[in-house]
Scaffold this motif. Structure first.
Motif, short mmCIF file in Angstrom:
data_model
loop_
_atom_site.label_atom_id
_atom_site.label_comp_id
_atom_site.label_asym_id
_atom_site.label_seq_id
_atom_site.Cartn_x
_atom_site.Cartn_y
_atom_site.Cartn_z
N MET A 1 0.87 -1.34 -0.18
CA MET A 1 -0.09 -0.12 -0.11
C MET A 1 0.99 1.33 0.05
O MET A 1 1.84 1.29 0.82
N PRO A 2 0.64 2.19 -1.10
CA PRO A 2 1.43 3.50 -0.93
C PRO A 2 1.34 4.33 0.24
O PRO A 2 0.10 4.19 0.88
N SER A 3 2.39 4.92 0.47
CA SER A 3 2.29 6.12 1.71
C SER A 3 1.58 7.36 1.33
O SER A 3 1.52 7.15 0.15
N LYS A 4 1.28 8.06 2.28
CA LYS A 4 0.65 9.30 2.03
C LYS A 4 1.60 10.18 1.10
O LYS A 4 1.12 10.84 0.23
N LEU A 5 2.96 10.08 1.42
CA LEU A 5 3.89 10.75 0.52
C LEU A 5 3.87 10.51 -0.78
O LEU A 5 3.82 11.49 -1.68
N GLU A 6 3.88 9.42 -0.83
CA GLU A 6 3.77 8.69 -2.31
C GLU A 6 2.59 9.10 -2.95
O GLU A 6 2.64 9.47 -4.27
N ILE A 7 1.57 9.16 -2.36
CA ILE A 7 0.17 9.38 -3.05
C ILE A 7 0.19 10.83 -3.59
O ILE A 7 -0.15 11.19 -4.84
N TYR A 8 0.84 11.79 -2.60
CA TYR A 8 0.64 12.84 -3.15
C TYR A 8 1.86 13.65 -4.03
O TYR A 8 1.66 14.53 -4.80
N MET A 9 2.81 12.82 -4.00
CA MET A 9 4.09 13.02 -4.97
C MET A 9 3.53 12.52 -6.47
O MET A 9 3.73 13.39 -7.50
N GLU A 10 2.61 11.49 -6.52
CA GLU A 10 2.19 11.33 -7.65
C GLU A 10 0.97 12.28 -8.14
O GLU A 10 0.86 12.61 -9.39
N ARG A 11 0.33 12.74 -7.26
CA ARG A 11 -0.72 13.87 -7.78
C ARG A 11 0.11 14.99 -8.34
O ARG A 11 -0.27 15.77 -9.26
N TYR A 83 9.67 20.32 -0.05
CA TYR A 83 11.15 19.80 -0.33
C TYR A 83 12.18 20.69 0.57
O TYR A 83 13.27 20.68 0.05
N SER A 84 11.65 21.34 1.63
CA SER A 84 12.35 22.38 2.30
C SER A 84 13.52 21.64 3.28
O SER A 84 14.56 22.32 3.40
N GLY A 85 13.03 20.48 3.83
CA GLY A 85 13.93 19.73 4.59
C GLY A 85 14.86 18.78 3.85
O GLY A 85 14.97 18.95 2.84
N SER A 86 15.44 17.94 4.44
CA SER A 86 16.53 16.95 4.08
C SER A 86 15.77 15.93 3.28
O SER A 86 16.21 15.39 2.06
N GLU A 87 14.49 15.50 3.93
CA GLU A 87 13.73 14.79 3.04
C GLU A 87 12.18 15.34 2.70
O GLU A 87 11.83 16.12 3.31
N PRO A 88 11.67 14.89 1.60
CA PRO A 88 10.29 15.43 1.30
C PRO A 88 9.35 15.10 2.18
O PRO A 88 9.35 13.74 2.78
N TYR A 89 8.28 15.57 2.45
CA TYR A 89 7.31 15.48 3.65
C TYR A 89 5.99 16.26 3.17
O TYR A 89 5.89 17.06 2.22
N VAL A 90 4.96 15.66 3.57
CA VAL A 90 3.55 16.29 3.31
C VAL A 90 3.08 17.08 4.37
O VAL A 90 3.29 16.81 5.64
#
Length: 375
Positions: A1-11, A83-90
Motif C-alpha cells: 500500500m503506498p504511503s501518503k507521501l507517495e500518493i501526493y507526489m504522484e498527484r 522539499y524544504s527539509g532533508s527529505e520531502p514530507y507532506v
C-alpha cells in the motif's frame, strides 16, 4: 500500500503537465498563483489541482497563533509536498474560507483600489526602477518584462537544458529565448493584474499565449512556473507592504492644508464674514449651537471643565426655582394653618376642626354652633 507521501507526489507529477494543455487552463492557474503567491510553484500547482478557488491558505499553527483564526471541524486540508527539509514530507494548509474569526483576528488578504495607485506606483518605481507615470497597468507590464529578461540572463543554461525533450528542442537558442521571455512576461503581467483586480482579459488575447503548447514537459514547465511565481512574489509582496502600511503624508502637506471652518447658522454679518476671511488657516474654537437644547447638556459632554462651567451657568436658575417653590409653600401654610390656641378657644377638637377650616370659608364660631346643633 503506498504511503501518503507517495500518493501526493504522484498527484503533483500528474498536476504539472496538465497546466499547459490549453491556454485557458494556464490562465486559470495564473489567477490561483496571484492568490497564493507566498508559496512555491509546485505547491501552487497542487493547490490548483485540489482547490482552484482558494483565496488564501496557511498551515494550522499559523492560523491559530499568528492569524488567530480557528479551522472548522471536519475540514479537509490541502496536501502539499514540501522539499524544504532533508527529505520531502507532506504538510496540510487550509483555505481562509474554511476558518472562522476570533477576537483580534487578522484577515490574510488585501484588496487593491484606484485610491492606492499613487502610493503603489511610487513604491514599485523605487523598488524596480520602472516609472509609473503612465499608469499601473503599463508599469506592471514593464516590470514583468524586466524580470523575465533577468531570469533568462541568470538561468539561461538551466532553461536550455530543461527544454531538451520538449517541442522547444527543435528551435535554436534565440527562438527559445524569445518564446520563454515572451510567455514568462505575459504570464507574470496577467497574474499581477488578476491579483490587483485590473481585469487582465481586457489587455490579453489568446495570441499572447501561443507558445504554451511548446512547454510540454515537466522540467520546462517547472522553469516557466518558477519564473512566474518568483517574479509575481516580489511584486505582490511589495504591494502588500504598501497596502498594509500606507506611507504617511508629508509635513508640508499638513501645514498647507486648509482646515475646515466651523458651521455658523444663518448668514453672517459683513464684519463677521470679513473676520472669517482674515483668519483662514488659524485655529478657532468651534461654535456649536443647540437647535433644541437638552435638559442636562453637560451629560452629553466628556470634558470635566465643560461640565463645571455648565453647572455654574445652571446654578442661578436652579436657585431661583427653589426660592419660588419655598415662597409658594410658605404662603400656602399661612393661609391654611389655624393656630392651636384659636382652635382651643372655639371649643372644637383639633382633629375635627382642621379639615373643616381647610375646606370651608365660614368662621370658627359658625362651625362650632353648627356642630352643637347637629349640622
Amino acid at each position: 500500500m503506498p504511503s501518503k507521501l507517495e500518493i501526493y507526489m504522484e498527484r503533483a507529477d500528474a498536476a504539472t503537465p496538465r497546466l499547459t494543455e490549453d491556454y485557458r487552463i494556464w490562465t486559470e492557474f495564473l489567477v490561483t498563483v496571484g492568490r497564493v503567491y507566498k508559496h512555491e510553484f509546485l505547491e501552487q500547482a497542487m493547490v490548483f489541482a485540489q482547490r482552484p478557488d482558494t483565496m488564501a491558505c496557511a498551515e494550522y499553527d499559523l492560523c491559530k497563533k499568528r492569524i488567530r483564526r480557528y479551522v472548522w471541524q471536519g475540514t479537509t486540508g490541502i496536501g502539499l509536498v514540501s522539499y524544504s527539509g532533508s527529505e520531502p514530507y507532506v504538510r496540510f494548509v487550509f483555505d481562509v474560507t474554511d476558518t472562522g474569526a476570533k477576537k483580534g483576528t487578522l484577515y490574510p488578504d488585501w484588496q487593491y483600489g484606484r485610491k492606492h495607485e499613487p502610493s503603489v506606483t511610487a513604491a514599485l518605481e523605487s523598488r524596480f526602477e520602472v516609472p509609473g507615470r503612465d499608469g499601473i497597468v503599463k508599469q506592471l507590464v514593464r516590470i514583468a518584462v524586466q524580470l523575465a529578461e533577468e531570469r533568462w540572463d541568470n538561468y539561461r543554461e538551466d532553461i536550455l537544458s530543461a527544454a531538451e525533450g520538449s517541442f522547444l528542442e527543435e528551435l535554436d537558442e534565440l527562438n527559445i529565448s524569445l518564446a520563454f521571455q515572451r510567455l514568462a512576461a505575459a504570464s507574470s503581467a496577467y497574474t499581477l493584474m488578476a491579483r490587483c483586480g485590473l481585469g487582465p482579459k481586457k489587455y490579453f488575447e489568446p495570441q499572447d499565449f501561443r507558445d504554451i503548447p511548446n512547454f510540454n514537459t515537466v522540467p520546462v514547465i517547472t522553469q516557466l512556473g518558477q519564473t512566474v511565481s518568483e517574479a509575481c512574489g516580489q511584486v505582490l509582496r511589495r504591494i502588500e507592504a504598501v497596502m498594509k502600511n500606507p506611507p504617511a503624508r508629508e509635513p508640508a502637506d499638513r501645514e498647507n492644508a486648509v482646515r475646515p471652518q466651523p458651521k455658523v447658522q444663518g448668514n453672517p454679518k459683513p464684519q463677521e464674514a470679513k473676520a472669517q476671511e482674515n483668519h483662514i488657516g488659524q485655529k478657532s474654537a468651534p461654535q456649536r449651537a443647540w437647535k433644541n437644547p437638552p435638559l442636562f447638556p453637560f451629560l452629553l459632554r466628556r470634558n470635566s471643565r465643560s461640565k463645571l462651567r455648565l453647572i455654574r451657568q445652571a446654578t442661578p436658575c436652579i436657585w431661583m426655582a427653589f426660592c419660588i417653590k419655598s415662597t409658594a409653600l410658605a404662603c400656602l401654610t399661612c393661609i391654611c394653618w389655624t393656630p392651636p390656641r384659636r382652635i382651643r378657644r372655639s371649643g372644637l377638637n383639633q382633629k375635627s376642626a382642621l379639615p373643616l377650616y381647610f375646606f370651608s370659608n365660614r368662621p370658627l364660631a359658625k362651625i362650632r354652633n353648627s356642630d352643637k346643633m347637629g349640622g
